[in-house]
Design a protein around this motif. Structure first.
Motif, PDB file in Angstrom:
ATOM      1  N   ILE A   6      52.740 -67.834  -9.426  1.00 36.98           N
ATOM      2  CA  ILE A   6      53.985 -67.429  -9.158  1.00 36.98           C
ATOM      3  C   ILE A   6      54.935 -67.359 -10.768  1.00 36.98           C
ATOM      4  CG2 ILE A   6      55.856 -67.495  -8.723  1.00 36.98           C
ATOM      5  CD1 ILE A   6      54.230 -66.860  -6.445  1.00 36.98           C
ATOM      6  N   LYS A  20      58.117 -58.137 -10.187  1.00 33.68           N
ATOM      7  CA  LYS A  20      57.635 -59.394  -9.487  1.00 33.68           C
ATOM      8  C   LYS A  20      57.402 -58.789  -7.615  1.00 33.68           C
ATOM      9  CE  LYS A  20      58.490 -64.435  -7.723  1.00 33.68           C
ATOM     10  NZ  LYS A  20      59.563 -65.161  -7.818  1.00 33.68           N
ATOM     11  N   ASP A  21      58.592 -58.818  -6.572  1.00 34.39           N
ATOM     12  CA  ASP A  21      58.069 -58.129  -5.544  1.00 34.39           C
ATOM     13  C   ASP A  21      57.430 -56.854  -5.848  1.00 34.39           C
ATOM     14  OD1 ASP A  21      60.145 -59.788  -4.837  1.00 34.39           O
ATOM     15  OD2 ASP A  21      62.183 -58.858  -5.090  1.00 34.39           O
ATOM     16  N   ARG A  51      56.775 -66.792  -1.954  1.00 33.61           N
ATOM     17  CA  ARG A  51      57.816 -66.387  -3.586  1.00 33.61           C
ATOM     18  C   ARG A  51      57.667 -67.534  -4.448  1.00 33.61           C
ATOM     19  NH1 ARG A  51      55.928 -61.710  -0.707  1.00 33.61           N
ATOM     20  NH2 ARG A  51      57.148 -59.630  -1.124  1.00 33.61           N
TER      21      ARG A  51
END
Length: 405
Positions: A6, A20-21, A51
């Motif tokens: 992450i 990022k998503d 996440r």
């Protein structure tokens, strides 16, 4: 997958501007395909990546129905209620089926997806950068030459200078720095392709914008350019400011500004004239350095007959018709050149359809094609003759004094 993954994704988001998503969504989609491929199932599954922690879970998804036809994607309502009484027909039942060794598959898949997405993002950013710079000039270094095609390293991308966009007579060498015009940018499977030009009229316009502050500030405007690359360019300039001489601004002190452009174009000759809304005056100036006796605006749309002294006919036409051809492109008019002897006034002319008559003093002072001069004390006022220029540029003087370098 873990927190380090992450953190790496978050770093990519900052460095490469990749969301990022969006990146995690792409990895989840890829993991669904990897699960079905490695475990030989056609069942409906969903992969979820946390996440925050990076943990991966695989869920089997089945539709709750009254009667089961496909047990891989459907579950009976009674069986669903045994798991949770709240389920109803039409709901989706999910239960976790994450394999023990799925972490290894997930890591390999994630790496492939990340690398691919980074490549796509970089290509997208390069395309967006250069598509916004279309119509500008850029300095690059010749990195390789393949047959007649030249590839130019522009930093983030490699541009293509095709043979058709090169200038006849120019010699290009490896590692040579070159100013080029960004003509077009296209997306391809190999990434963005940037097509460059050395022969485009826009190159001349952009070079003058770099050299002339008045053009950058918008005080002087380039109205029209006609160019035969490697040989000659004609340019018409205009200003609404009565205190500014547009031609003089482009020429510079002792021709310094226009000479810088001429040098960049390897000696290409440049004629600079004042733009006029009066087509007769514009055509008269565009045919410089030839003298014009009379410009007759014809009955046809955008056509004109120009009368010149007999000894000026060859100069007005130019070598292989170049001077009148460039003048026609510059003005957007069809121009027919006639000598004083050849011209016979028609009834329409006698009826008052003739254009303006120009006195000899209103045009650059050329006595004949052979009367080329370049006064060493006043080089900035020298005029270019056909094929005999010393300075590489022409300036047209007018009665009010405009056009003086």
């Amino acid at each position: 997958m873990n927190r380090e993954f992450i953190k790496a994704v978050e770093d990519l988001e900052k460095e490469k501007s990749i969301s990022k998503d969006l990146l995690i969504d792409a990895i989840e989609s890829a993991l669904v395909s990897a699960y079905k491929k490695n475990y030989g199932t056609s069942q409906n599954v969903r992969v979820n990546i946390d996440r925050d922690t990076g943990d991966i879970d695989v869920f089997m998804r089945k539709d709750v129905v009254d009667e089961v036809y496909d047990p891989f994607v459907e579950v009976d309502i009674e069986e669903a209620k045994e798991i949770d009484p709240a389920y109803e027909v039409g709901d989706i039942l999910e239960y976790q089926v994450t394999p023990r060794d799925f972490g290894r598959i997930a890591a390999q898949t994630a790496k492939q997806v990340v690398v691919q997405r980074i490549r796509e993002a970089e290509r997208g950013m390069i395309y967006d950068d250069y598509i916004n710079r279309q119509g500008e000039i850029i300095t690059g270094v010749i990195s390789r030459i393949s047959n007649d095609t030249i590839f130019i390293n522009m930093g983030r991308a490699e541009g293509i200078l095709a043979a058709t966009e090169q200038v006849r007579g120019e010699v290009y060498e490896m590692n040579e720095r070159l100013k080029v015009y960004i003509m077009d940018v296209k997306k391809t499977t190999k990434g963005p392709q940037v097509y460059l030009s050395r022969s485009h009229p826009g190159l001349v316009k952009r070079l003058f914008e770099l050299e002339v502050p008045e053009i950058q500030e918008g005080v002087v405007e380039i109205k029209s350019i006609s160019r035969e690359a490697g040989s000659r360019t004609k340019m018409a300039v205009y200003t609404a400011d009565e205190n500014v001489d547009p031609v003089g601004a482009c020429v510079g002190n002792r021709g310094s500004r226009v000479q810088a452009v001429v040098d960049e174009l390897f000696g290409e000759k440049i004629d600079i004239i004042n733009w006029s809304e009066d087509p007769a005056k514009l055509i008269n100036s565009a045919l410089s350095p030839a003298k014009v006796e009379q410009v007759i605006i014809g009955g046809e749309e955008k056509s004109a007959t120009v009368v010149v002294p007999d000894y000026q006919l060859s100069l007005a036409i130019g070598k292989e018709g170049q001077n009148v051809r460039l003048a026609a492109k510059l003005c957007g008019w069809k121009i027919d050149i006639k000598s004083h002897t050849q011209y016979v006034p028609t009834a329409e002319d006698d009826a008052g359809l003739t254009g303006d008559v120009f006195e000899e003093e209103a045009v650059a002072d050329h006595e004949s094609p052979a009367d080329t001069f370049a006064d060493t004390e006043t080089e900035e006022n020298a005029f270019a003759q056909d094929g005999e220029e010393d300075l590489g540029f022409t300036v047209v003087e007018e009665e009010d004094g405009s056009g003086e370098a």
